[in-house]
Design a protein around this motif. Structure first.
Motif, short mmCIF file in Angstrom:
data_model
loop_
_atom_site.label_atom_id
_atom_site.label_comp_id
_atom_site.label_asym_id
_atom_site.label_seq_id
_atom_site.Cartn_x
_atom_site.Cartn_y
_atom_site.Cartn_z
N ILE A 170 -9.24 -9.68 -13.83
CA ILE A 170 -7.64 -9.39 -14.10
C ILE A 170 -6.82 -9.21 -13.05
CG2 ILE A 170 -6.11 -7.77 -15.43
CD1 ILE A 170 -8.65 -6.81 -16.98
N ASP A 171 -6.09 -9.92 -12.75
CA ASP A 171 -5.14 -9.98 -11.37
C ASP A 171 -3.55 -9.58 -12.02
OD1 ASP A 171 -7.30 -11.27 -10.30
OD2 ASP A 171 -6.37 -13.05 -10.21
N LYS A 172 -3.14 -8.53 -11.13
CA LYS A 172 -1.84 -8.10 -11.34
C LYS A 172 -1.04 -8.53 -9.97
CE LYS A 172 -2.30 -5.94 -15.15
NZ LYS A 172 -1.34 -6.08 -16.76
N VAL A 173 -0.04 -9.34 -10.28
CA VAL A 173 0.62 -9.93 -9.24
C VAL A 173 2.05 -9.35 -9.06
CG1 VAL A 173 1.68 -12.02 -8.00
CG2 VAL A 173 -0.54 -12.12 -9.19
N GLY A 174 2.37 -8.94 -7.74
CA GLY A 174 3.61 -8.47 -7.34
C GLY A 174 4.46 -9.22 -6.27
N VAL A 175 5.71 -8.65 -6.07
CA VAL A 175 6.45 -9.04 -4.86
C VAL A 175 7.05 -7.86 -4.09
CG1 VAL A 175 7.06 -11.39 -5.93
CG2 VAL A 175 8.57 -9.49 -6.26
N LEU A 176 7.11 -8.00 -2.69
CA LEU A 176 7.72 -6.99 -2.01
C LEU A 176 9.38 -6.79 -2.33
CD1 LEU A 176 6.84 -5.06 0.38
CD2 LEU A 176 7.93 -6.86 2.02
N VAL A 177 9.55 -5.42 -2.69
CA VAL A 177 10.96 -5.24 -2.93
C VAL A 177 11.51 -4.24 -1.83
CG1 VAL A 177 10.62 -5.87 -5.49
CG2 VAL A 177 10.15 -3.51 -4.72
N ALA A 178 10.72 -3.47 -1.22
CA ALA A 178 11.37 -2.50 -0.07
C ALA A 178 10.26 -2.22 0.89
CB ALA A 178 11.50 -1.19 -0.91
N SER A 179 10.67 -1.84 1.92
CA SER A 179 10.01 -1.72 3.09
C SER A 179 10.61 -0.65 3.99
CB SER A 179 9.26 -2.74 3.76
OG SER A 179 10.61 -3.30 4.63
N GLY A 180 9.79 0.24 4.66
CA GLY A 180 10.55 1.13 5.68
C GLY A 180 9.55 2.04 6.25
N PRO A 181 9.95 2.99 7.48
CA PRO A 181 8.97 3.77 7.86
C PRO A 181 8.33 4.88 6.98
CG PRO A 181 11.26 4.19 8.74
CD PRO A 181 11.13 3.08 7.82
N VAL A 182 7.29 5.35 7.28
CA VAL A 182 6.58 6.06 6.57
C VAL A 182 7.31 7.63 6.89
CG1 VAL A 182 4.40 7.51 5.84
CG2 VAL A 182 4.33 5.01 6.05
#
Length: 233
Positions: free
Chosen positions: A212-224
């Motif tokens: 079972i594969d769940k596929v997603g796309v990057l919607v946000a990024s930033g420093p921890v």
């Protein structure tokens, strides 16, 4: 007499969130710089999530929807659910293959593949089948947080080289397509579903036929951002 004021028309930037790896549609920024304008120039700038360099790195995964937090994901050279990957999962870790039959690193353009056990060891991916479109997956690596949004569910058959090629493709489901977006595939076994259907086939690593594969796309990024001790109280 009423005064006439110059007007700046600012274009709107629209991003199409397709999950097929196509480039997002965009319009250039528009600024008020006509000869009649006497006011300051207005510039509309849009910046989407910034992908990483794609290098394989240790990461942690958090999925609020299913209560998963702090899953350590180890990179290794190989393909999904091979012997090295299975050994990592047997230790309760997530495994992320890279190389010719693997994927990109966390946050990288392409397919970030993460596998973990559903029915054995710590059962880290026990609730992965519950994920639905719009659920968020948070990956942290090298001080950066990458937020993916689930877009679709796929099924992979380990008895089909063609099916496995679709899972491993840089654009999930489309072997040979050039990736333009950072994507993630979370994969786990469909043991219960296969057994219910009377399918007890397994490979040499005890993987059932289907994943079972769940596929997603990057919607946000930033420093921890780490909370200070005072904030934690």
């Amino acid at each position: 007499m009423a005064s006439t004021w110059p007007m700046a028309v600012v274009g709107l930037l629209l991003v199409a969130s397709a999950c097929d790896g196509s480039s997002p549609a965009s319009a250039p920024s528009t600024r008020a710089d006509s000869p009649r304008s006497t006011g300051p120039r207005v510039v509309l700038e849009h910046r989407g999530p910034q992908p990483s360099d794609g290098m394989p790195r240790r990461a942690t995964v958090r999925i609020p929807r299913i209560g998963l937090a702090g899953l350590v994901v180890e990179p290794y050279r190989g393909r999904p659910d091979d012997a090295p990957g299975t050994r990592l999962q047997d230790r309760g870790l997530g495994a992320s293959p890279h190389g010719p039959r693997g994927g990109t690193g966390p946050g990288g353009v392409g397919n970030y593949l993460v596998t973990a056990h559903r029915t054995s060891s710590t059962r880290a991916f026990a609730r992965i089948p519950e994920l639905r479109r719009g659920d968020r997956v948070v990956v942290e690596a090298a001080g950066v947080r990458y937020v993916y949004e689930i877009r679709l569910t796929r099924s992979t058959s380990f008895r089909s080289d063609r099916s496995r090629a679709r899972q491993e493709a840089a654009v999930p489901g489309r072997p040979g397509a050039a990736p333009t977006r950072a994507m993630v595939t979370l994969s786990t076994c469909a043991t219960q579903e296969d057994h219910t259907a009377g399918n007890y086939w397994s490979d040499e690593f005890h993987n059932p036929e289907h994943r079972i594969d769940k596929v997603g796309v990057l919607v946000a990024s930033g420093p921890v951002r780490r909370r200070s001790p005072a904030t934690r109280r």
